[in-house]
Write an enzyme that holds these catalytic residues in place. Structure first.
Site, PDB file in Angstrom:
ATOM      1  N   GLU A   1       0.794  -1.231   0.000  1.00 47.97           N
ATOM      2  CA  GLU A   1       0.000   0.000   0.000  1.00 47.97           C
ATOM      3  C   GLU A   1       0.824   1.278   0.000  1.00 47.97           C
ATOM      4  O   GLU A   1       0.395   2.304   0.520  1.00 47.97           O
ATOM      5  CB  GLU A   1      -0.953   0.017   1.197  1.00 47.97           C
ATOM      6  CG  GLU A   1      -2.056  -1.028   1.093  1.00 47.97           C
ATOM      7  CD  GLU A   1      -3.170  -0.817   2.098  1.00 47.97           C
ATOM      8  OE1 GLU A   1      -2.900  -0.256   3.158  1.00 47.97           O
ATOM      9  OE2 GLU A   1      -4.303  -1.220   1.812  1.00 47.97           O
TER      10      GLU A   1
ATOM     11  N   GLU B   1      -6.577  -7.748  -0.987  1.00 51.29           N
ATOM     12  CA  GLU B   1      -7.248  -7.645   0.319  1.00 51.29           C
ATOM     13  C   GLU B   1      -8.682  -7.173   0.109  1.00 51.29           C
ATOM     14  O   GLU B   1      -8.958  -6.410  -0.823  1.00 51.29           O
ATOM     15  CB  GLU B   1      -6.556  -6.613   1.237  1.00 51.29           C
ATOM     16  CG  GLU B   1      -5.208  -7.032   1.753  1.00 51.29           C
ATOM     17  CD  GLU B   1      -4.581  -5.985   2.674  1.00 51.29           C
ATOM     18  OE1 GLU B   1      -5.316  -5.331   3.441  1.00 51.29           O
ATOM     19  OE2 GLU B   1      -3.347  -5.831   2.602  1.00 51.29           O
TER      20      GLU B   1
HETATM   21  C1  GAL Z   1      -4.926  -2.750   4.648  1.00 51.28           C
HETATM   22  C2  GAL Z   1      -3.518  -3.183   5.048  1.00 51.28           C
HETATM   23  C3  GAL Z   1      -3.534  -4.350   6.012  1.00 51.28           C
HETATM   24  C4  GAL Z   1      -4.525  -4.121   7.091  1.00 51.28           C
HETATM   25  C5  GAL Z   1      -5.867  -3.943   6.454  1.00 51.28           C
HETATM   26  C6  GAL Z   1      -6.980  -3.833   7.439  1.00 51.28           C
HETATM   27  O1  GAL Z   1      -4.953  -1.441   4.240  1.00 51.28           O
HETATM   28  O2  GAL Z   1      -2.797  -3.520   3.922  1.00 51.28           O
HETATM   29  O3  GAL Z   1      -2.259  -4.542   6.547  1.00 51.28           O
HETATM   30  O4  GAL Z   1      -4.172  -2.997   7.829  1.00 51.28           O
HETATM   31  O5  GAL Z   1      -5.842  -2.761   5.687  1.00 51.28           O
HETATM   32  O6  GAL Z   1      -8.177  -3.881   6.756  1.00 51.28           O
END
Ligand code: GAL
Length: 808
Positions: A397, A469
């Site tokens: 990110e 994710e």
């Molecule tokens: C994303 C991040 C993860 C975690 C996640 C929580 O932005 O890459 O490490 O923090 O959010 O939803």
């Protein structure tokens, strides 16, 4: 040869490094005062489950290990390898600095030869280990949503080599063709021979007994320039290809033979025959399309953080593959234990691994160089794993930084031409320097689409794409949250994977995340836990895990989102309840009276093999049978009763008012409707009801679930294994504990205290008294160096459970 001498035992550890420990004798009084004797894997401190200050484990600590120079090391070269030291390690031998390593997530090796004590004499190996977040290297420099922990938390071992030896063998395959890239530890100055054997790997079968699939020789001419590496190519005959369904593995044994016909070194690496391609249409393994269904995993455990042995690493891979029935995992946000990835190879769990980091890119030259070095170390150390299909070469990110990411991509491609690169972003239309656009898609908020269309994310609409994710912070869910919350959590996961499966031009998706994890105060629920897992930190399943577990056809899955208790929903409604199953249909009964049969096709999650099914009928044809209603009247009454059961009586639309009016015309006034509701749906204070759900597969019942009033309570404990092995280090078993009712349902609000007592050659990790949260809890039993029988007694009030272990 290829043998490691593990030196995981008998390290002296002090939380406060001091230069005087680098060399010389330590007095017994000083050892007693400042040091403890520890075994690797080790964490500087044990942390509580939650509510602690993460600075507690951040310090510059010291480790010291003494070992004697062996007679067999004469004229040999001796190396030490640290598989994982969090986070900046300065390593000294006999008072001299061997080197410094600045990443807690990759292995490093130093040569000891020149500094070794004479034969039979003592050596002092010391590690000054800095676990503070001030270390100027990734992932540090800004806030991070995970804890980075501390310690020599992976194996430490010695290797003894001849003057010429094999440093590395990288096996590249294309169909049954092998290119073996052999790198020598010391450039060859004379001609040598390489002898290769390909063996068919089988679990728990000694190498000597494995089938030899192929043998080949190759001559290496030293040439005028010294030869550092050679590539030998050969064809292996008939082999099985590695895939998630058939994770066939092979060994390549390479012997290095000098001009005088002496075997100078033998290296054995495990690999699989498989190709990986990411195309516009998705991921192809051996030319076959695979839809990724995975979760992100942090390598952390309660109390000890990263410091767990092989068997717990393997356990996680087994849970992901066998319990959650996934075909992929992302090792967010760093390379994880070789033991974990080895098990992924064996199980056929595809791995997307990536360099350490979280959103922040450091500006110092050292930080940026380390970032590229992390790519190099990751690829060199992990590239023989067939399960790894994609390298993440961006900081998770982070913003675009072409200067840095051109380098990380080039470094990765140079070291591995067989896999694509990716790099996780949360920004749209960023510069695609990688082969695959890997995107964190958090668009789903419970009311809208599950995932975005890839065309809206990338500037290059035809580049390969996957979702790295989803969910996570959009809906944190504790295992002890109420039923409605836990149900919505499960449904959000279902909506997203349903949407992802409906797009036929992506690789698939990884959800955030597999397990709850400890995190910094800036994240999580204030107690230093991010409750984003589909399992809790002890790997107890939350409801959302059922969504994943039911997407397979091997083991019958059946459960219902509700305990069917009216007090769990506002206004005593039954609410929106769901069946999670992989059966063809599920028959529902109320107090043994058949109500309805839900078919797999009834699921609104049209792209999932087995989507959750909404329970929308509590009445069936009972009104006809038991009240003598006509078909038409029964249909209208049933409609209203089910509507009220799901939505309450204050949410009628015109449609319901018209049905009520029609019922009234037929003599069924509101009082009668109410009576029918109480009798057939069940209400506040009504008769107690037992719901029965029966899963049918191929015409036969395969699983039954009952939901009804609790009459008895049972304490249940299951260990990840009962036979523990004292091998290269300590071993441990994870114990999942829960309270169940007489039907086997977990009691989600059971929250009593639990006492844990061990006898025999084991210890507990974590406290001796804990409590149920969401009806579940957990502990860990670890070996202490001794063998024999051991017992764990789990006690909760009058309930007791005993687990008997054997330490071998
Ligand atoms: C994303 C991040 C993860 C975690 C996640 C929580 O932005 O890459 O490490 O923090 O959010 O939803």
């Amino acid at each position: 040869m290829d043998s490691r001498i593990y030196i995981n035992n008998d390290w002296l550890f002090t939380p406060k490094f001091d230069e005087s420990m680098i060399s010389g004798k330590l007095s017994a009084a000083r050892i007693k005062k400042d040091f403890s004797v520890v075994r690797i894997p080790h964490s500087f401190v044990e942390t509580p489950l939650n509510y602690f200050d993460e600075k507690n484990y951040q310090m510059v600590a010291g480790y010291r290990k003494e070992f004697v120079t062996d007679k067999a090391w004469k004229n040999k070269r001796v190396f030490v390898t640290f598989e994982g030291a969090a986070h900046k390690a300065k390593v000294y031998l006999n008072g001299e600095l061997l080197g410094v390593h600045s990443s807690g997530y990759t292995a490093f090796k130093f040569e000891l030869t020149e500094l070794l004590a004479p034969e039979g004499k003592n050596n002092i190996l010391v590690v000054e280990l800095d676990s503070r977040e001030s270390v100027d290297a990734p992932p540090f420099g800004f806030v991070i949503d995970y804890l980075t922990y501390s310690g020599l938390y992976r194996d430490v071992y010695l290797e003894v080599k001849n003057d010429i030896y094999i440093e590395d063998v990288f096996v590249k395959t294309q169909a049954n063709h092998i290119d073996a890239e052999v790198t020598f530890g010391n450039a060859l100055s004379e001609d040598c021979d390489l002898h290769f054997r390909v063996l068919k790997w089988e679990k728990d079968v000694p190498e000597k007994k494995l089938e030899v699939v192929m043998e080949a020789d190759s001559h290496v001419t030293a040439g005028e320039e010294k030869t550092e590496s050679v590539t030998s190519s050969f064809v292996a005959g008939k082999v099985s290809f590695w895939s998630p369904e058939n994770p066939a593995l092979y060994l390549l044994e390479t012997s290095l033979i000098s001009g005088d016909k002496k075997v100078q070194d033998v290296s054995t690496v495990r690999f699989g025959f498989r190709t990986v391609e990411m195309k516009d249409e998705g991921l192809f393994i051996n030319g076959n399309k695979v839809l990724l269904r995975g979760l992100d995993r942090h390598q952390a455990y309660p109390y000890v953080g990263y410091a767990v042995p092989k068997s717990l690493q393997e356990m996680d891979a087994e849970i992901l593959k066998n319990e959650l029935c996934l075909n992929a995992v992302r090792t967010s946000h760093y390379p994880q234990s070789q033991y974990f990835i080895d098990r992924c190879d064996e199980l056929g769990l595809l791995v997307f691994t990536e360099i350490p980091g979280w959103q922040h890119i450091g500006q110092s030259e050292g930080w940026r160089e380390q970032c590229v070095r992390n790519v190099q170390e990751m690829v060199l150390q992990y590239r023989n794993h067939p399960s790894i299909f994609l390298w993440g070469v961006r900081i998770n990110e982070s913003p675009d930084d072409d200067e840095l990411y051109v380098k990380t991509n080039a470094c990765c491609h140079e070291l591995d031409s067989t896999r694509p690169t990716g790099g996780v972003r949360c920004i749209k239309k960023s510069h695609l320097l990688e082969d695959v656009y890997t995107y964190n898609d958090f668009v789903h908020d419970g009311t809208n689409m599950g995932t975005e269309k890839k065309e809206n994310i990338m500037s290059e609409p035809h580049a390969p794409y996957l979702v790295s994710e989803y969910c996570g912070h959009m809906y944190p869910t504790k295992i002890f949250d109420d039923e409605i919350h836990r149900t919505e959590h499960a449904l959000r996961h279902a909506r997203v994977i349903n949407s992802a499966a409906g797009q036929n031009n992506t690789g698939g998706s990884f959800g955030w995340c597999a397990f709850d994890y400890n995190t910094h105060g800036q994240f999580g629920s204030g107690d230093k836990i991010c409750y984003h897992g589909v399992m809790d930190m002890f790997r107890n399943p939350k409801m959302a895990s059922l969504v994943y577990a039911s997407q397979q056809d091997n083991v019958p899955v059946l459960d219902v989102s509700s305990s069917m208790d009216v007090g769990e929903h506002p206004a005593c409604m039954r609410g929106y309840n769901w069946i999670f199953t992989n059966a063809d249909s599920v028959k529902m009964y109320v107090n043994d009276k058949f109500i309805t049969e839900y078919k797999k096709e009834d699921s609104q999650f049209e792209n999932l093999p087995h989507g959750p099914i909404l329970i929308n009928d509590y009445v069936g044809d009972r009104l006809e049978k038991e009240e003598g209603y006509s078909k038409g009247l029964s249909k209208q009454m049933r409609k209203i009763l089910n509507y009220v059961a799901m939505n309450g009586q204050n949410a009628f639309t015109l449609k319901e008012y018209l049905t009520i009016a029609a019922l009234q015309l037929k003599g069924k006034n509101p009082g009668e409707i109410r009576r029918m509701y109480d009798k057939y749906v069940g209400a506040w204070g009504g008769d107690s009801i037992v719901f029965k759900f029966e899963a049918i597969k191929d015409g036969k019942p395969v699983k039954t679930v009952y939901k009804g009033p609790v009459e008895a309570v049972f304490l249940n404990a299951a260990a990840s294994k009962l036979v523990l092995h004292e091998e290269n280090s300590w071993d441990a078993a994870a114990v999942r504990i829960c309270m169940k009712d007489q039907f086997g349902n977990v009691l989600p609000y059971y929250s009593e205290a639990v006492s844990l007592k061990v006898t025999g050659p084991v210890e507990l990790i974590g406290p001796e008294v804990t409590c149920f949260r969401g009806g579940v809890c957990g502990t860990y039993v670890k070996t202490t160096g001794k063998k024999g029988k051991a017992t764990l007694v789990i006690q909760c009030g009058k309930y007791e459970s005993r687990l008997e272990f054997i330490v071998k």
